[in-house]
Design an enzyme around this catalytic site. Sequence first.
Site, PDB file in Angstrom:
ATOM      1  CE  LYS A  89      -3.961   2.010   2.496  1.00 24.97           C
ATOM      2  NZ  LYS A  89      -4.881   1.826   3.642  1.00 24.97           N
ATOM      3  CB  SER A  95      -8.461   0.886   5.526  1.00 27.43           C
ATOM      4  OG  SER A  95      -9.165   2.093   5.641  1.00 27.43           O
ATOM      5  CB  SER A 124      -8.056   3.706   2.581  1.00 26.89           C
ATOM      6  OG  SER A 124      -7.219   3.138   3.581  1.00 26.89           O
TER       7      SER A 124
END
Length: 487
Positions: free
Chosen positions: A79, A178, A154
Site C-alpha cells: 500500500k 481499511s 482505503s
Amino acid sequence: MELYKQPAHTLHDMLVKREITSTELTRAFLNRIEQTDADIHSYITTIAEKALDMAKSADEKISSGESVSFLTGLPGAIKDNICTLGVKTTCASKMLENFIPPYNAAVMEKINHMDAVILGKTNMDEFAMGGSTENSAFFPTHNPYDTDCVPGGSSGGSAAAVAGGLAAWAIGSDTGGSIRQPASFCGIVGLKPTYGRVSRYGLVAYASSLDQVGPLTRDVTDCANILNVIAGYDSMDSTSINEPVPDYTKALIKDVRGLKIGLPAEYFVDGMDEEVIRAIHAAVADFKAMGAQIVEISLPYTKYAIAAYYLVASAEAATNLSRYDGVSYGSRVSGEDIVAMMTNTRTEKFGNEVKRRIMIGNYALSAGYYDAYYLKALKLRTLVKEDYDKAFEKVDVILAPTAPTPAFKIGSIINDPLQMYLQDACTVPLNLAGLPGISLPCGFSKAGLPIGMQIIGKPLAEETIIKTAFTYEQSKDFHKMFAGVIE
C-alpha cells in the site's frame, strides 16, 4: 496452470520444489499487470526492473540450497502509505506525489529480509481517508469482480491486486476497516492485527491511535504466513507490544467444536442488505453444524462507534496532517507571503475528503468544543472497549458482517459523506478497541459480488480468529474462486 491465480502457499511450494523460478513467476504477474491494470488501476507505481532483480536474487538463494522463508521469491504489493526506500510513496495525494522515502518502514525491512519480490505500490484513498478508493488523487480503483464497482477502501488497490491476480499477496493498513472492508468487497482475506502487534514505524500516519498494518491474501493460510513475517516488537514504535510472536500457521486447524461464537444484534444495522444478512446467518448455521456454540450477545455502545470514531480519527488526522505546510513536508505552491503559500499549498494539494476530515478535527479540538466533542468521543471509545471486554467474558470470538452491503457502483455515494461513513459501521468499533479482526468471504450476492464476514478476537488472539476462519474456509469453496469461478 495460470500462476497468477494460485494462492501464495501453492506458489511457495512450487518455488521450493523448483517447479518454477521466481523470475518466471514475477514475469507472469508483471504480464498480468500489463494486460489488466489499465482496467483495474490497482497500482500507482510499478517497479518491474527492480522486481526482476529481486526475483533473480531469490532464485540464486533457492538454487543454492539455502533455507528460504515463506515469502522468498513471492511477488507482492505494498500500500502506498508504507515507506519504501528509493520508491515513491505518495499516499495517493498530490501533496506527496514526488516523495521518495530515504528509509524503509519496519514492515518493509521485515519483508525485504525474507527475500520477497515487490511489484509496486498500490492505490488507496488519499492518506487512507475513505472506504472506496475513489478518493485517490490519481484515479479510482475498480473491483475485479465488476469493474463498474468500487473495491472498497482505503486499501482498495491492495485488495484488487490480490483478487485480480496482479499480486500473490499484499500489505494494507486499517484505521477504521481499511483492510477488512476491501477484503470483503473483493472476495479475499484481510486481517487487522491487534493494535501494536505490527510496527507502525514508516507507516504514514492518518490517526495514530487507530492505524494498524496487516495482510491481504487469497486465503487464510497465506494470511497466517504473512502475519508471521510482519508481526513483532519494534523499539522504533512507542505503541509496539513487546510480547512473543507465536507461529500463526500452527493455528491452521479445522476444529471449532465447543468454540463459543458471539453474535451481536447491534451489528445488523438499519439498511443492511438482505443478501448480507442471509449470508451471515448461513455462516452461523455452518458453524453450528461444525460444533460451535452460538451465543447471542449485546454491544450496546456500537451505535455510537461511528460518531466517536470520526471525531477521534479526524482530530488525530488534523494534528498529523498539520505538518504538510509546504515548508517542513510536502509539495509547495507559491504565494505572496508565507501564509498565502501555506494556504495555496494545502488548498491545491489536499483532496476534498482530506480537507473535510481536517476541518472536522480542528473544530472538535478547538477551544469551547473540545469537551463537547473530542473528550466525549474518547469516553465513548472507552465504553465501546468495555462492551467487548464484557462480551469476551462469555464468548471466544465474535462473528459479524464486515460491511453492510456488497461493493457499490463507482460514483454512487461518493458525494454523500454520511452514507460513505455508514459503510464503516461494522468495522470501526474494532479499531476503537484495538482488537484483531479477520474478514473472509462467506457468500455472493445475486449480482455475483462477494460478501464478507468478520471474526473478532480478544487482544493478541490472532491465533483464535485464524483457527476459526480457517475451519470455515476449508468447509467452503470461496477461497478456490477467481473472479467468481472455482479454479
